[in-house]
Enzyme design. Structure first.
Site, PDB file in Angstrom:
ATOM      1  N   ASP A 425       0.853  -1.175   0.000  1.00 58.26           N
ATOM      2  CA  ASP A 425       0.000   0.000   0.000  1.00 58.26           C
ATOM      3  C   ASP A 425       0.899   1.238   0.000  1.00 58.26           C
ATOM      4  O   ASP A 425       2.108   1.137   0.256  1.00 58.26           O
ATOM      5  CB  ASP A 425      -0.902  -0.040   1.237  1.00 58.26           C
ATOM      6  CG  ASP A 425      -1.812   1.170   1.342  1.00 58.26           C
ATOM      7  OD1 ASP A 425      -2.337   1.600   0.296  1.00 58.26           O
ATOM      8  OD2 ASP A 425      -1.994   1.690   2.452  1.00 58.26           O
ATOM      9  N   THR A 427      -0.337   4.862   1.238  1.00 55.11           N
ATOM     10  CA  THR A 427      -0.624   5.754   2.360  1.00 55.11           C
ATOM     11  C   THR A 427      -0.474   5.007   3.679  1.00 55.11           C
ATOM     12  O   THR A 427      -1.137   4.000   3.919  1.00 55.11           O
ATOM     13  CB  THR A 427      -2.046   6.317   2.243  1.00 55.11           C
ATOM     14  OG1 THR A 427      -2.186   6.960   0.979  1.00 55.11           O
ATOM     15  CG2 THR A 427      -2.328   7.291   3.349  1.00 55.11           C
ATOM     16  N   GLU A 696      -9.508  13.862   7.823  1.00 54.32           N
ATOM     17  CA  GLU A 696     -10.507  14.672   8.505  1.00 54.32           C
ATOM     18  C   GLU A 696      -9.846  15.631   9.489  1.00 54.32           C
ATOM     19  O   GLU A 696     -10.208  16.806   9.561  1.00 54.32           O
ATOM     20  CB  GLU A 696     -11.497  13.764   9.243  1.00 54.32           C
ATOM     21  CG  GLU A 696     -12.479  13.039   8.347  1.00 54.32           C
ATOM     22  CD  GLU A 696     -13.581  12.363   9.147  1.00 54.32           C
ATOM     23  OE1 GLU A 696     -13.411  12.198  10.371  1.00 54.32           O
ATOM     24  OE2 GLU A 696     -14.626  12.023   8.555  1.00 54.32           O
ATOM     25  N   LYS A 762     -17.663  16.156   0.359  1.00 54.10           N
ATOM     26  CA  LYS A 762     -16.226  16.158   0.048  1.00 54.10           C
ATOM     27  C   LYS A 762     -15.846  14.768  -0.429  1.00 54.10           C
ATOM     28  O   LYS A 762     -16.402  13.759   0.021  1.00 54.10           O
ATOM     29  CB  LYS A 762     -15.402  16.539   1.280  1.00 54.10           C
ATOM     30  CG  LYS A 762     -15.386  15.485   2.372  1.00 54.10           C
ATOM     31  CD  LYS A 762     -14.457  15.863   3.502  1.00 54.10           C
ATOM     32  CE  LYS A 762     -14.456  14.756   4.571  1.00 54.10           C
ATOM     33  NZ  LYS A 762     -13.636  15.097   5.731  1.00 54.10           N
ATOM     34  N   ASP A 887      -4.962   6.281  -4.385  1.00 54.20           N
ATOM     35  CA  ASP A 887      -4.753   7.671  -4.785  1.00 54.20           C
ATOM     36  C   ASP A 887      -4.876   7.832  -6.298  1.00 54.20           C
ATOM     37  O   ASP A 887      -4.765   6.872  -7.061  1.00 54.20           O
ATOM     38  CB  ASP A 887      -3.369   8.147  -4.337  1.00 54.20           C
ATOM     39  CG  ASP A 887      -3.350   8.475  -2.864  1.00 54.20           C
ATOM     40  OD1 ASP A 887      -4.433   8.538  -2.262  1.00 54.20           O
ATOM     41  OD2 ASP A 887      -2.253   8.651  -2.313  1.00 54.20           O
ATOM     42  N   LYS A1005      -7.087  -5.044  -4.999  1.00 56.18           N
ATOM     43  CA  LYS A1005      -5.777  -5.352  -4.420  1.00 56.18           C
ATOM     44  C   LYS A1005      -5.632  -6.851  -4.178  1.00 56.18           C
ATOM     45  O   LYS A1005      -4.613  -7.459  -4.531  1.00 56.18           O
ATOM     46  CB  LYS A1005      -5.595  -4.588  -3.104  1.00 56.18           C
ATOM     47  CG  LYS A1005      -5.460  -3.077  -3.256  1.00 56.18           C
ATOM     48  CD  LYS A1005      -5.236  -2.432  -1.900  1.00 56.18           C
ATOM     49  CE  LYS A1005      -5.085  -0.920  -2.022  1.00 56.18           C
ATOM     50  NZ  LYS A1005      -4.818  -0.273  -0.715  1.00 56.18           N
ATOM     51  N   ASP A1025      -1.235  -0.996   6.107  1.00 58.45           N
ATOM     52  CA  ASP A1025      -1.439  -0.498   7.471  1.00 58.45           C
ATOM     53  C   ASP A1025      -2.894  -0.280   7.826  1.00 58.45           C
ATOM     54  O   ASP A1025      -3.197   0.010   8.985  1.00 58.45           O
ATOM     55  CB  ASP A1025      -0.694   0.833   7.659  1.00 58.45           C
ATOM     56  CG  ASP A1025      -1.398   1.984   6.949  1.00 58.45           C
ATOM     57  OD1 ASP A1025      -1.561   3.060   7.551  1.00 58.45           O
ATOM     58  OD2 ASP A1025      -1.799   1.802   5.786  1.00 58.45           O
TER      59      ASP A1025
END
EC number: 7.6.2.1
Length: 1184
Positions: A425, A427, A696, A762, A887, A1005, A1025
């Site tokens: 991954d 991030t 957030e 958002k 992303d 994934k 993670d």
């Protein structure tokens, strides 16, 4: 209870027999999917009215496998599942047969009894440890309501059962899954900490069941007569579906927010009470606890095959000996018997055939040493010792997070030395997952936040001098050497693994860690945002205009569109989240800043009541008690009036009610200005924000930097403090949470200044841009909006090039008619048990459209220390690294260059397809192009929107791979994973040095990992993670979790857990190499020494007439494996270091020996090991 019956009210109808059977069948099918829960305090006469109920689990925890009586038979039964144990028991029992015995029978039993005893003692000790843990948990105390004493009394956890009422206090652990019915919080809220479940220390809000929130008096368990119908026990922590049927016949939906899960801790609430829904092993926590994971390593699978070969060789040797003995006996005939041949009791000699049969069984006993009896036990001991020494490695300890390596799977340590593919991954794995607000664009204007960039640069250590190099060109016009520090940093990175420590000194880091110990995502780097002067000036200008317009009762339309967008932009940043506000002086204590009691919109009646004149002209909120009482009485009055009306009749009367709605003045403000009064801010210290994700937290801290502060959050209300305006209270009607499919979240609120219903959204720019309201090119305003969107998209692309994570912010204003129409279907979705998630998903899609774009943000997530160096060394070791991230493509590519996954001197293949057909064409073209490069070794060909080239790389096989990188987006990846295209995709990907999959979902994934694992038969390792990496980690041969900021979901699903990505280098290159080398050599030597020992016994048979005699004493034969030759292998398997750790790190290519399985038990290797005593002697000294 009458409401629980299916017959309804009135006289029962007589149905035909066929219909009655179908009805009973449907009822049984429904009951099989749900369960009914009633109060355990019901009177005896009420008990008789209950239908026959199923047996429910008690709350006693039992993780032990054995009892005093069942231990011996059950343990032996489990041990005999190993065929090797069955084999040796059979051999020992065979030795008791006088005709075929070779040794003293009692002596032959000693080895197998010793092995069984050692294993049994180990299992007994493990089970006793579990028993002690169970007893400790079962004897914890909690308060359970007693009907006779009419109060809560103390009971052990093991005595709690389904239907009991439990009272919990602050900081107490929840003993079972409990439906929340009462809370000391005036808003019916309860905050829990779920660290024991998922490792997340941030608070989660839970809400009292709606109708119990409206009680005038304190909750009394004796008066609870409702029936709860909910789903059967399951392990889904993120879902709870059901409804509660009240005595009046009304139903209320039950959700995840109403359930307190076992193992969580009560925070911030003095007292709560609820009814037990699931107990003991039916709780979600225990259903998720599967214990240690068991995987079979590649070496173990190979070893099992080798054992079978040994069995085959043993049978061949025994058969050869039996035939030889038969021929030996046959040559003497009947009259000339040898003197050593003893006749039977009847005076007759055995026939050659019968003698051969007996000899066959005898030599099986003699040659049994060929199969090492202690091999399996020795391997278990060695692996436990290896794990112990890996845990003692100080280099795998991270001081900043105070965490070290965890080994959660004891039996695959050697697989660490054979990994061929790494799936990672991005991030939180390659990056810090510390999201820092970097820059933003509002209404088409970009704000670069140069001062904030300078502040972030201060968090780097002084030794990274190269970070001050000149920036790249071709980006934002306002950029300077500090603005683009991220892109500079990632290109010019120091080789020191200590580069990019984000604090100036260790003392400051420790102090910051202590200050933020109880709050996630709250380091000074994350929360101390330096505002952009131009944007701050506009925010203050907007606030002043709003204050003047409010005092002069001017309409909001007088505010310029740009200032309106600025105002709404920061309102969206502040309230479009699930952040919980806490006070610093009392950690985990909620800040109460309530103006008026309101509850979320749950029914059509609520909606009507909120738009009646009496509701909206209730005046100022100066007297909270009177307002609170008025609201409660109005709520009960509304329910009593509308209880008999159906939803359809209610909607018919909706227009009539809306006619009497709030009288909005011509200026656009509500006459209810009391709600905008200045609230009392905390007198000392700043507020803390408990966020569920770092994104957030970053946005809320950014809004606070512009004096737009979140000061309070309730289930139905969020309070925001603004400059010049004081505190505004937004009524939260609905929260539409984020999911990986929609890739966005929304809140539906009622604006305190205009009483309009606003939707703030958002999410990812790839989805938000497609949901915007279409603009007309003929309309000047439409042209202006198109221009803003174009500018915003350009800035988003530049943000992505800089490696920033991008989010779009948008809003929509709903008319009352639109909201009423949407609300009807949304309530139906909420009250559904079947397909609730799908219905809520469709409901969200219906409201999240025709949006107005406000702006976009760029958030920086920095690389972890040592990531580029780690990836470079892993590549030298022959490992192929794939990064799978959610992303956008530009951001992922920039980070890939930064961490050296992609090199500037290699050619990149980019696959972006709009359809399966296009994807198939692209894959075919790429494969042809790559094949031509392999055959011609040229680099002058390009195809379509892809560029292909190659330079020589390491040779994983006979061929030479090109220096290629593959970048593929999520949509194209979905097409490429289809059965018709997956082979072509894999053929292309395995030719590439690196693969980068962007915008990939958790399912994609896992599909990619499974494809490589199954098709290429390669050893795979997945590292991540977060919860979105769990499926990938579980599918891989070796799963590695990083104990990061997103909780412990990945760690709990993994085989190994490490604090940082850089620790993967030593885990694989050093410990992986050592573990594989030690175990492989140990297994090989076990077979080698046994084969050589049996070869002596077999060769001796040629000189003793194949009689099964041995030239070695039976004690040596029996204990050869168990005592005399096992200890050297154990010591070697635990402590041997064929190459020092420093050399393995400096020369990563040594890792390839494990990938190629150079140490393996094969016939060729066994033959080579015959020269083992001479392998270190120069050739000239070897005997001829």
């Amino acid at each position: 209870m009458s409401q629980g019956t299916a017959g309804g009210e009135g006289a029962p109808q007589v149905l035909p027999e066929g219909q009655e059977r179908q009805r009973k069948r449907r009822r049984r099918k429904k009951e099989s999917k749900t369960r009914l829960v009633r109060s355990s305090l019901l009177l005896p006469e009420a008990e008789s009215e209950k239908p026959k109920k199923t047996v429910l689990a008690c709350n006693r925890l039992k993780t032990t496998k054995y009892t005093a009586l069942s231990f011996l038979p059950k343990n032996l039964f489990e041990q005999f599942h190993r065929l090797a144990n069955v084999y040796f028991v059979f051999i020992a029992l065979l030795n008791f047969v006088p005709a075929v015995n070779a040794f003293q029978p009692e002596l032959a039993l000693a080895p197998v009894l010793f092995i069984l005893a050692v294993t049994a003692i180990k299992d007994l000790w493990e089970d006793y440890s579990r028993y002690r843990s169970d007893q400790e948990i079962n004897h914890m105390e909690c308060l359970v309501y007693n009907r006779n004493e009419k109060k809560y009394i103390s009971r052990y956890w093991k005595e709690v059962k389904v239907g009991d009422f439990v009272q919990l206090r602050c900081n107490e652990i929840i003993p079972a899954d409990i439906l929340l019915l009462s809370s000391s919080d005036p808003d019916g809220l309860c905050h829990i900490e779920t660290a024991n479940l998922d490792g997340e220390t941030n608070l989660k809000q839970r809400q009292v069941v709606r109708r119990f929130l409206e009680l005038d008096s304190e909750f009394d368990p004796l008066k609870f007569t409702s029936v709860i119908e909910c789903e059967k026990p399951n392990n889904d922590l993120s879902r709870f579906r059901g409804y509660i049927i009240h005595k009046s016949g009304k139903k209320d939906g039950l959700f995840k927010d109403n359930l307190l899960l076992r193992g969580c801790t009560i925070r911030n609430t003095e007292e709560v009470a609820g009814i037990v829904i699931y107990a003991g092993h039916e709780t979600k926590a225990l259903l998720n606890n599967n214990g240690p994971r068991y995987k079979r390593s590649k070496l173990e699978r190979q070893m099992n095959a080798d054992v079978l070969w040994c069995v085959l060789i043993l049978l061949i040797m025994c058969l050869f000996s039996a035939i030889g003995h038969g021929l030996w006996v046959w040559q003497y005939g009947e009259k000339k018997k040898p003197i050593f041949d003893v006749p039977g009791p009847d005076g007759k000699y055995l026939s050659p055939v019968l003698a051969s049969l007996y000899l066959f069984l005898t030599v099986i006993i003699v040659f049994q040493v060929l199969i090492p009896i202690s091999l399996y036990v020795s391997i278990e001991i060695v692996k436990i010792c290896q794990v112990y020494f890996i845990h003692q490695d100080k280099d795998l300890y991270d001081e900043e997070t105070d965490s070290q390596l965890q080994c959660r799977a004891l039996n695959i340590t050697e697989d660490l030395g054979q990994v061929q593919f790494i799936f990672s991954d991005k991030t939180g794995t390659l990056t810090e997952n510390k999201m820092v607000f970097r820059r933003c664009t509002v209404s088409g204007t970009e704000y670069s936040h140069d001062d904030n960039a300078k502040r972030l640069a201060m968090y780097q250590e002084p030794d990274s001098e190269e970070d001050e190099a000149a920036p790249k060109g071709g980006t934002l016009s306002q950029r300077d050497s500090i603005c683009s520090h991220q892109s500079i940093k990632v290109i010019h990175r120091s080789q020191s693994t200590r580069t990019h420590r984000r604090t100036g000194s260790r003392a400051e880091a420790k102090r910051a860690s202590i200050l933020s110990k109880h709050t996630a995502f709250s380091s000074p780097m994350e929360k101390d945002i330096t505002p952009d002067p131009r944007l701050l000036e506009k925010v203050n200008e907007c606030a002043k205009h709003l204050e003047v317009m409010r005092s002069h009762e001017q309409p909001l339309s007088h505010l310029s569109p740009e200032l309106c967008d600025v105002f709404d932009f920061f309102i969206a940043l502040t309230i479009c989240n699930t952040v919980v506000v806490t006070a610093p002086n009392q950690p985990r204590q909620k800040v109460r800043d309530r103006f008026e009691l309101k509850s979320p919109v749950k029914t059509i009646e609520d909606f009507i009541r909120r738009f009646t004149p009496s509701r909206l002209t209730s005046g100022s909120n100066s007297s909270s008690s009177s307002s609170l009482a008025t609201s409660k009485s109005m709520h009960r009055f509304g329910l009593s009036v509308l209880s008999s009306t159906s939803t359809e009749s209610t909607l018919i009367k909706l227009d009539e009610k809306l006619a009497y709605s709030v009288q909005i003045n011509n200026n656009g403000y509500s006459s209810q200005q009391g709600r905008t009064a200045v609230g009392s801010a905390p007198e000392e210290g700043e507020l803390r924000y408990e966020a569920e994700s770092p994104d957030e937290a970053a946005l809320v801290y950014a809004a606070r930097a512009y004096n737009c502060s979140l000061v309070g959050r309730l289930s139905d209300q969020v309070s925001v403090e603004l400059p010049h305006l004081g505190t505004l209270s937004f009524e939260v009607l609905h929260t539409l949470g984020f999911d990986s499919v929609r890739k966005r979240m929304s809140v539906v609120v009622r604006h305190p200044l205009t009483d309009e219903i606003n939707v703030y959204t958002k999410g990812a720019d790839s989805v938000i841009m497609d949901l915007l309201l279409p603009c007309s090119s003929d309309d000047p305003r439409g042209k202006h909006q198109k221009k803003i969107r174009s500018k915003t998209q350009n800035y988003l692309n530049l943000y992505a090039v800089d490696g920033l994570r991008t989010l779009c912010i948008a809003k929509r204003v709903l008319s009352k008619e639109e909201y009423a129409c949407w609300l009807k279907t949304h309530l139906e979705a909420e009250s559904s048990i079947e397909n609730r998630e799908e219905l809520l998903f469709q409901s969200a899609l219906r409201i999240e459209k025709n949006l107005h774009l406000l702006g976009a943000t760029g958030i920086e997530d920095r690389l972890q220390d040592g990531v580029p160096e780690t990836i470079a060394n892993l590549r030298k070791a022959g490992l192929q690294i794939w990064v799978l991230t959610g992303d956008k493509q530009e951001t992922a590519v920039n980070i890939a260059y930064a961490c050296k996954l992609l090199d500037h001197d290699e050619e990149i293949i980019t696959l972006n397809a709009e359809s399966p057909e296009t994807c198939a064409v692209l894959l075919e073209q790429c494969l042809q192009c790559v094949e031509s490069k392999f055959s011609n070794n040229t680099i002058d060909e390009a195809t379509g929107n892809m560029t292909v080239g190659f330079t020589p790389l390491y040779p994983p096989s006979a061929s030479v791979l090109s220096s290629l990188g593959l970048v593929i987006d999520g949509r194209t990846l979905a097409y490429a994973l289809e059965p018709t295209l997956e082979d072509k995709f894999l053929a292309l990907a395995k030719r590439c040095r690196s693969v980068l999959c962007c915008r990939s979902t958790p399912l994609q994934k896992s599909m990619v990992v499974k494809l490589v694992r199954d098709k290429l038969k390669a050893m795979t390792l997945a590292i991540g993670d977060g919860a979105n990496d769990v499926s990938m980690i579980q599918v891989a041969d070796v799963g590695v979790g990083i104990s990061g900021q997103e909780g412990m979901q990945a760690v709990m699903a993994s085989d190994f857990a490490i604090p940082r990505f850089r620790h993967l280098e030593k885990l694989l290159l050093v410990h992986g190499h050592w573990c594989y080398s030690r175990l492989a050599n140990m297994v090989l030597y076990f077979f080698y020494k046994n084969a050589m020992f049996v070869a002596l016994l077999f060769w001796y048979q040629f000189y003793c007439g194949f009689s099964g005699s041995s030239m070695i004493d039976q004690w040596y034969l029996i204990f050869f494996n168990l005592l005399f030759s096992s200890l050297p292998q154990l010591i070697t398997g635990v402590l041997d270091k064929d190459v020092p750790a420093e050399v393995l790190i400096a020369v990563p290519q040594l890792y390839k020996s494990g990938q190629n399985m150079e140490v393996q038990c094969t016939v060729g290797n066994l033959a080579a090991w015959q020269n083992y005593p001479y392998r270190d002697i120069p050739s000239k000294e070897k005997p001829s």
